[in-house]
Motif scaffolding. Structure first.
Motif, PDB file in Angstrom:
ATOM      1  N   GLU A 152       5.961   3.074  -6.720  1.00  0.00           N
ATOM      2  CA  GLU A 152       6.460   3.311  -5.365  1.00  0.00           C
ATOM      3  C   GLU A 152       5.355   3.113  -4.329  1.00  0.00           C
ATOM      4  O   GLU A 152       5.560   2.494  -3.281  1.00  0.00           O
ATOM      5  N   ASN A 153       4.165   3.624  -4.637  1.00  0.00           N
ATOM      6  CA  ASN A 153       3.043   3.428  -3.718  1.00  0.00           C
ATOM      7  C   ASN A 153       2.678   1.960  -3.581  1.00  0.00           C
ATOM      8  O   ASN A 153       2.359   1.481  -2.489  1.00  0.00           O
ATOM      9  N   GLN A 154       2.735   1.235  -4.700  1.00  0.00           N
ATOM     10  CA  GLN A 154       2.433  -0.187  -4.652  1.00  0.00           C
ATOM     11  C   GLN A 154       3.458  -0.940  -3.803  1.00  0.00           C
ATOM     12  O   GLN A 154       3.114  -1.844  -3.043  1.00  0.00           O
ATOM     13  N   GLY A 155       4.722  -0.535  -3.913  1.00  0.00           N
ATOM     14  CA  GLY A 155       5.752  -1.169  -3.096  1.00  0.00           C
ATOM     15  C   GLY A 155       5.552  -0.901  -1.612  1.00  0.00           C
ATOM     16  O   GLY A 155       5.728  -1.798  -0.780  1.00  0.00           O
ATOM     17  N   LYS A 156       5.165   0.333  -1.270  1.00  0.00           N
ATOM     18  CA  LYS A 156       4.903   0.657   0.134  1.00  0.00           C
ATOM     19  C   LYS A 156       3.718  -0.146   0.667  1.00  0.00           C
ATOM     20  O   LYS A 156       3.735  -0.642   1.796  1.00  0.00           O
ATOM     21  N   GLU A 157       2.671  -0.287  -0.150  1.00  0.00           N
ATOM     22  CA  GLU A 157       1.508  -1.066   0.276  1.00  0.00           C
ATOM     23  C   GLU A 157       1.873  -2.521   0.505  1.00  0.00           C
ATOM     24  O   GLU A 157       1.395  -3.158   1.451  1.00  0.00           O
ATOM     25  N   ASN A 158       2.714  -3.069  -0.366  1.00  0.00           N
ATOM     26  CA  ASN A 158       3.150  -4.461  -0.184  1.00  0.00           C
ATOM     27  C   ASN A 158       3.916  -4.635   1.121  1.00  0.00           C
ATOM     28  O   ASN A 158       3.722  -5.617   1.840  1.00  0.00           O
ATOM     29  N   LYS A 159       4.786  -3.678   1.443  1.00  0.00           N
ATOM     30  CA  LYS A 159       5.539  -3.755   2.705  1.00  0.00           C
ATOM     31  C   LYS A 159       4.603  -3.692   3.906  1.00  0.00           C
ATOM     32  O   LYS A 159       4.752  -4.443   4.870  1.00  0.00           O
ATOM     33  N   GLU A 160       3.617  -2.789   3.831  1.00  0.00           N
ATOM     34  CA  GLU A 160       2.673  -2.670   4.937  1.00  0.00           C
ATOM     35  C   GLU A 160       1.837  -3.936   5.092  1.00  0.00           C
ATOM     36  O   GLU A 160       1.567  -4.386   6.215  1.00  0.00           O
ATOM     37  N   ASN A 161       1.458  -4.550   3.974  1.00  0.00           N
ATOM     38  CA  ASN A 161       0.685  -5.789   4.047  1.00  0.00           C
ATOM     39  C   ASN A 161       1.485  -6.912   4.679  1.00  0.00           C
ATOM     40  O   ASN A 161       0.966  -7.692   5.482  1.00  0.00           O
ATOM     41  N   VAL A 162       2.766  -6.992   4.324  1.00  0.00           N
ATOM     42  CA  VAL A 162       3.620  -8.035   4.899  1.00  0.00           C
ATOM     43  C   VAL A 162       3.784  -7.821   6.398  1.00  0.00           C
ATOM     44  O   VAL A 162       3.715  -8.773   7.192  1.00  0.00           O
ATOM     45  N   ARG A 163       3.970  -6.570   6.810  1.00  0.00           N
ATOM     46  CA  ARG A 163       4.108  -6.290   8.246  1.00  0.00           C
ATOM     47  C   ARG A 163       2.818  -6.600   9.004  1.00  0.00           C
ATOM     48  O   ARG A 163       2.860  -7.116  10.117  1.00  0.00           O
ATOM     49  N   GLU A 164       1.677  -6.269   8.382  1.00  0.00           N
ATOM     50  CA  GLU A 164       0.392  -6.551   9.031  1.00  0.00           C
ATOM     51  C   GLU A 164       0.177  -8.059   9.184  1.00  0.00           C
ATOM     52  O   GLU A 164      -0.284  -8.534  10.231  1.00  0.00           O
TER      53      GLU A 164
END
Length: 413
Positions: free
Chosen positions: A255-267
């Motif tokens: 779940e944490n990895q998925g959240k990090e991926n979303k944040e990276n895409v938004r950045e």
């Protein structure tokens, strides 16, 4: 802090009886190294060298001062902190890493700033591959007033030397950048937002796809968790508890990895939008074609760069081109003569020799720089031939004084 020089009472009249046989110094290299290991200061080491020298008292005062300065430079560590400037940084780069600045000497850089008429309030175009040294010199001369458009090759601009100047933040507010790969499309009128980084919609699709793949991974993770729990029911309760804890940790990690991926895409999406916005603003500035000057100092051939970038410069404005070699600038000089639209073309080379200025011993130094590169400078003018047609010539004739027209008619008769 400046340390005082050792006191010398005796001095000889001349150095005619001094022989450099390497035996005048009693202290050996090992003795000096031992003194350093003990932590003795450099001033004390210099004093001991003077006391153990058999020829020091026979030298003249000038020779003694020269000897002391030489030993102080070698054994005393004196550090002076100064504010960075164009002269200091250009001298440092030219002495240590001249290849990074295309062997641009500091006096040649000063000539570029003078010939380019760099001052506050200008709108300058700078194309350089000198690690940002020329850009920093232009920014320092303009003092944060005006705008600068940096043309860069490759994926992004290089500003290693520019960061060494320590400029305040407001100096970078009017600093724009534009890639050389899009200059031709801008001149031909085909430059559009399609050539810029991807649209937000595309980024949204990428984000949805990434989210979908994350959901699939989570679903597969849940299936493996169910299978593991079924097998765990058949084993002991302790093993079941251990596997439950491990699976809970795996779920939290995924779940944490998925959240990090979303944040990276938004950045990434945010950075692309900012870069796209800046490129559009810079393109609008270039389309005005009213730049106050152009400076080119790159490792590439100057002819195509200059011919394309001169289109963005207003009439009656200076331009300067630097090259380490003379032949490319000769070709550029010929092309500009054939093309027209420029006047006062000059190809020059600066000659530099350092002088030692001291009481009773000022003289030019024996070593000097072999060359600091070549400069091609000129001024832009309007080269539109359509303005010089026959109708305009007739209008100019009609504006002539009547007395002048009569004299011309009399001569024809």
């Amino acid at each position: 802090m400046e340390e005082t020089t050792p006191e010398t009472k005796e001095a000889g009249t001349d150095n005619r009886n001094i022989v450099d046989d390497g035996k005048s110094q009693k202290l050996t290299h090992d003795d000096i190294k031992a003194l350093k290991d003990k932590g003795i200061k450099g001033q004390e080491i210099v004093q001991q060298l003077i006391e153990n020298s058999t020829t020091f008292r026979d030298k003249t005062e000038f020779a003694q001062d020269k000897y002391i300065k030489k030993k102080k430079k070698k054994y005393e560590a004196v550090i002076t902190i100064v504010r960075p400037s164009t002269r200091i940084l250009s001298t440092m780069y030219y002495a240590r890493e001249p290849g990074k600045i295309n062997h641009l000497r500091y006096d040649t850089l000063a000539q570029m700033l003078t010939l380019g008429n760099i001052h506050a309030g200008n709108k300058m175009i700078v194309m350089e591959t000198c690690a940002g040294l020329v850009l920093g010199a232009v920014m320092e001369r303009m003092g944060g007033c005006g705008s600068i458009i940096q043309m860069y090759p490759g994926g992004g601009p290089v500003r290693a030397a520019t960061s060494c100047f320590g400029f305040p933040k407001h100096f970078f507010n009017n600093l724009h950048e534009f890639p050389l790969s899009k200059v031709d499309s801008l001149l031909s009128g085909t430059f559009s937002t399609e050539t810029l980084p991807s649209e937000p919609e595309d980024n949204a699709l990428v984000e949805e796809e990434s989210n979908g793949s994350i959901d699939e991974k989570q679903a597969s993770i849940q299936e493996t968790e169910e299978e593991s729990t079924e097998t765990a029911m058949e084993s002991n309760q302790t093993e079941e508890q251990e596997t439950m804890d491990i699976n809970a940790e795996d779920i939290g990690f995924k779940e944490n990895q998925g959240k990090e991926n979303k944040e990276n895409v938004r950045e990434k999406q945010r950075k692309q939008q900012e870069r796209r916005k800046k490129l559009i603003e810079t393109a609008a500035l270039l389309r005005e074609k009213n730049a106050d000057g152009l400076i080119v100092a790159s490792k590439f051939h100057p002819t195509p760069l200059l011919l394309s970038l001169l289109e963005f410069v207003a009439p009656s404005r200076p331009f300067v081109v630097y090259c380490q070699y003379k032949e490319p600038l000769l070709e550029c000089y010929t092309k500009l003569r054939e093309r027209g639209g420029v006047i006062n073309l000059k190809l020059s080379e600066t000659w530099l020799r350092s002088y030692q200025v001291l009481p009773d011993r000022s003289h030019p130094k024996l070593t000097m720089s072999g060359g600091g590169g070549y400069l091609l400078s000129g001024i832009t003018v309007v080269s539109d031939k359509s303005k010089c047609d026959s109708s305009n010539l007739e209008a100019l004739k009609m504006e002539e004084p009547s007395s002048k027209k009569r004299k011309v008619q009399d001569l024809h008769c």
